[in-house]
Design an enzyme around this catalytic site. Sequence first.
Site: not given
Ligand code: 13P
Length: 253
Positions: A9, A11, A97, A99, A169, A175, A215
């Site tokens: 992903n 982003k 997601h 976010e 997640e 992150g 992560s």
């Molecule tokens: P990270 O791997 O940066 O923690 O992000 C996970 C994520 O949101 C994948 O969709």
Amino acid sequence: MRKQIAAANWKMNLNQQEAKDLLTNILDKLPKLTDNQQVVFSIPAIYLSNAVQQIGGISNVFVAAQNCHQNSNGAFTGEISAPMYSSVGVNHIVIGHSERREYFAESDVLLAEKVNAVLANNSTPIFCCGEPLAIREAGTQNAFVETQLINSLFHLTPEQLLKVVIAYEPIWAIGTGKTASSAQAQEIHAFIRSVLATKYGADIADQISILYGGSVKAANAVELFSQPDVDGGLVGGASLIATEFTAIINALQ
Ligand code: 13P
């Protein structure tokens, strides 16, 4: 046997050249995937067409959109629909997601509509769920995630559910560098599968891929993916580094 999936992903990262170079570097080192392994690149919409060309139909490698609108067309300035994505060869779409839920106020009800839109278009929703830190600290993560599943997926027929990939997640692990331990991941993945089994039967629940996200990196992917109910990962930061994501692909079971 359910699919084992390494999903990147990206982003809202990378310019066009960087996106092209990253994909080239990963595809150059791509191992031979078995029939039950898949690699998915969830990337900014503006680069999807190029990525489809670059991948050129390598089997079991797909691109995904990071979101779509719940309608197939109409006066929704700035939005992109599932049929538009599939018209350029994109048949996977990440839905819900954390976010999107947090920054764009996407509710369970809206996400149910988006899942419907993706399925109506014969595409694959990668449906995200997961709890914030306060819920984990209160120990109520199972009920929280179960509600997300019930509200956004449980209206589906068994045939429709079989097309869905679930990504668990935990928001506190996204992150932050703070990965769920493999035991924590296994515990809640098994719980998610049991919730699916209660509603749809064990036969169907056993066929649904449940990815872990938060992560994931080369250093922890093997252990996470070796858990019986962890069927791969949805990877943010580490998917932007070719060597990291290649190692994560190689960690698929
Ligand atoms: P990270 O791997 O940066 O923690 O992000 C996970 C994520 O949101 C994948 O969709």
